[in-house]
Scaffold this active site. Structure first.
Site, PDB file in Angstrom:
ATOM      1  N   ASP A  60       6.446   9.931 -13.431  1.00 46.12           N
ATOM      2  CA  ASP A  60       5.658  10.893 -12.651  1.00 46.12           C
ATOM      3  C   ASP A  60       5.879  10.677 -11.164  1.00 46.12           C
ATOM      4  OD1 ASP A  60       3.713  13.002 -12.336  1.00 46.12           O
ATOM      5  OD2 ASP A  60       2.332  11.460 -11.618  1.00 46.12           O
ATOM      6  N   ARG A  65      -7.148 -12.883 -16.352  1.00 44.47           N
ATOM      7  CA  ARG A  65      -8.589 -12.837 -16.589  1.00 44.47           C
ATOM      8  C   ARG A  65      -8.809 -12.445 -18.050  1.00 44.47           C
ATOM      9  NH1 ARG A  65      -7.505  -7.929 -13.911  1.00 44.47           N
ATOM     10  NH2 ARG A  65      -8.402  -6.070 -14.903  1.00 44.47           N
ATOM     11  N   ARG A  78       3.622   4.169  -8.382  1.00 43.22           N
ATOM     12  CA  ARG A  78       4.289   4.675  -7.194  1.00 43.22           C
ATOM     13  C   ARG A  78       5.787   4.513  -7.401  1.00 43.22           C
ATOM     14  NH1 ARG A  78       0.175   6.791  -6.123  1.00 43.22           N
ATOM     15  NH2 ARG A  78      -1.006   6.798  -4.166  1.00 43.22           N
ATOM     16  N   GLY A  87      -4.248   4.826  -4.206  1.00 44.31           N
ATOM     17  CA  GLY A  87      -3.295   4.150  -3.336  1.00 44.31           C
ATOM     18  C   GLY A  87      -3.588   4.443  -1.878  1.00 44.31           C
ATOM     19  N   ARG A 110      -2.532  -8.612 -11.370  1.00 40.98           N
ATOM     20  CA  ARG A 110      -2.118  -9.580 -10.347  1.00 40.98           C
ATOM     21  C   ARG A 110      -2.473 -11.006 -10.751  1.00 40.98           C
ATOM     22  NH1 ARG A 110      -4.711  -8.636  -4.588  1.00 40.98           N
ATOM     23  NH2 ARG A 110      -6.555  -8.914  -5.916  1.00 40.98           N
ATOM     24  N   GLY A 118       0.048  13.166 -11.643  1.00 41.95           N
ATOM     25  CA  GLY A 118      -0.892  12.358 -12.405  1.00 41.95           C
ATOM     26  C   GLY A 118      -2.339  12.641 -12.051  1.00 41.95           C
ATOM     27  N   GLY A 162      -5.967  -2.226 -13.884  1.00 43.87           N
ATOM     28  CA  GLY A 162      -7.197  -1.856 -13.202  1.00 43.87           C
ATOM     29  C   GLY A 162      -7.875  -0.756 -13.980  1.00 43.87           C
ATOM     30  N   HIS A 168       4.910  14.075  -9.690  1.00 40.13           N
ATOM     31  CA  HIS A 168       3.754  13.366  -9.129  1.00 40.13           C
ATOM     32  C   HIS A 168       2.469  14.186  -9.293  1.00 40.13           C
ATOM     33  CE1 HIS A 168       2.391  10.268  -5.868  1.00 40.13           C
ATOM     34  NE2 HIS A 168       1.487  10.427  -6.824  1.00 40.13           N
ATOM     35  N   ILE A 183      -7.219   2.457 -14.074  1.00 47.71           N
ATOM     36  CA  ILE A 183      -6.286   3.371 -14.726  1.00 47.71           C
ATOM     37  C   ILE A 183      -5.627   2.698 -15.920  1.00 47.71           C
ATOM     38  CG2 ILE A 183      -4.138   4.668 -14.440  1.00 47.71           C
ATOM     39  CD1 ILE A 183      -5.010   5.236 -11.556  1.00 47.71           C
TER      40      ILE A 183
END
Length: 315
Positions: free
Chosen positions: A254, A175, A231, A75, A172, A280, A149, A278, A151
């Site tokens: 997380d 595919r 997030r 991020g 997003r 991860g 993605g 947090h 992850i």
């Protein structure tokens, strides 16, 4: 100033990063009050890891020669607010892949711990209580991964041996992958009601801020588990609290909004909520992967080759 005399700022001691090119002077800075050298001499800035946005962007205004800003996170939201002080043409690179294994591992751990009731068993152990019973298994559960993605794909890799039910992928845009189709975000309303477990691995963008809001959560089936390793602001905290306090949904988080979660916040004691702070990407897997990324990036930079993982260039 030539590349041979230019500075590179690293959050690690250079002597602990094997393979760095010798074309630069390496300065260690991990967010301390004092800068290690004149920021104006820095051409490649590797941001401190897991420091506040204010700390991370503090030297940027003085980095008049900087060409690359490299984060150690996938991020980039923590640096975006400071980029307007940079001259045009500066490349911002993220650390795609560095946290993939660690974050996917934690996502799986959160799923298993929540379904099998591990938090309650730990509390029972503290009280010397034998909390037997009948618990959910991951086997046969349908899983929806939102943010497919690197992850998200790694989460699916780790789900396969557990004999879960169908895995549905959302990104997003639509595919096709070797594992099957990836649906677009616009398809979420139709996909959410069928998922036993929803795993959020999406980056925080304008499109994903508040994505898991009241309507998203309302569409999840009764008893479903929401796992957020993305997030905190991807989830509407108020809407989530309403669902878990009613007992309809479960959550494993997380990341939270706000973060760090302050003392007294109702999420701490909400029923069927598991919270990790947090972590991860904060595992023993981080440092070796981060150092290998930096060696690759700086080797390319020294050779004046394009650096990888460029997510934007200042204009």
């Amino acid at each position: 100033m030539t590349a041979k005399t230019a500075d590179v700022w690293l959050p690690f001691p250079a002597e602990e990063v094997a393979g760095l090119p010798d074309a630069f002077r390496y300065r260690r800075w991990d967010g301390e009050d004092a800068f290690p050298a004149d920021p104006a001499d820095c051409v490649f800035y590797v941001t401190p890891y897991m420091k506040s946005p204010l700390t991370t962007v503090r030297p940027l205004a003085a980095m008049t020669a900087v060409e690359v800003v490299q984060t150690l996170t996938a991020g980039i939201d923590h640096v975006l607010g400071g980029l307007d002080v940079l001259r045009p043409g500066v490349r911002l690179c993220n650390a795609a892949g560095v946290h993939t294994a660690s974050t996917a591992e934690l996502a799986l751990a959160l799923v298993l711990a929540s379904l099998r009731g591990i938090p309650g068993m730990v509390r029972g152990q503290d009280r010397e209580e034998w909390r037997d019973g009948f618990y959910d298994a991951l086997a046969d559960k349908s899983v929806l991964i939102v943010g497919y993605g690197s992850i998200g794909a790694a989460v699916e890799d780790r789900l396969v041996p557990f004999e879960c039910g169908p895995v549905t992928r959302v990104a997003r845009s639509a595919r096709t992958t070797a594992r099957g189709p990836v649906h677009a975000l616009a398809d979420l309303p139709a996909l959410l009601p069928d998922a036993d477990v929803v795993v959020l691995t999406t980056p925080l963008t304008d499109a994903t801020r508040g994505l898991a809001g009241a309507d998203f959560l309302r569409r999840m089936k009764d008893g479903a588990l929401l796992v957020n390793v993305a997030r905190g602001p991807v989830v509407d905290t108020g809407a989530l609290l309403a669902e878990v306090e009613s007992g309809r949904l479960r959550a494993a988080l997380d990341v939270t909004d706000p973060e760090p979660l302050p003392a007294g916040h109702p999420l701490w004691h909400a029923p069927n909520v598991l919270i990790t702070p947090h972590v991860g990407g904060s595992s023993t897997a981080f440092e070796p992967r981060a150092k290998r990324l930096l060696v690759r990036q700086l080797t390319r930079f020294a050779a004046r080759e394009p650096v990888e993982h460029t997510v934007l260039t200042t204009g």
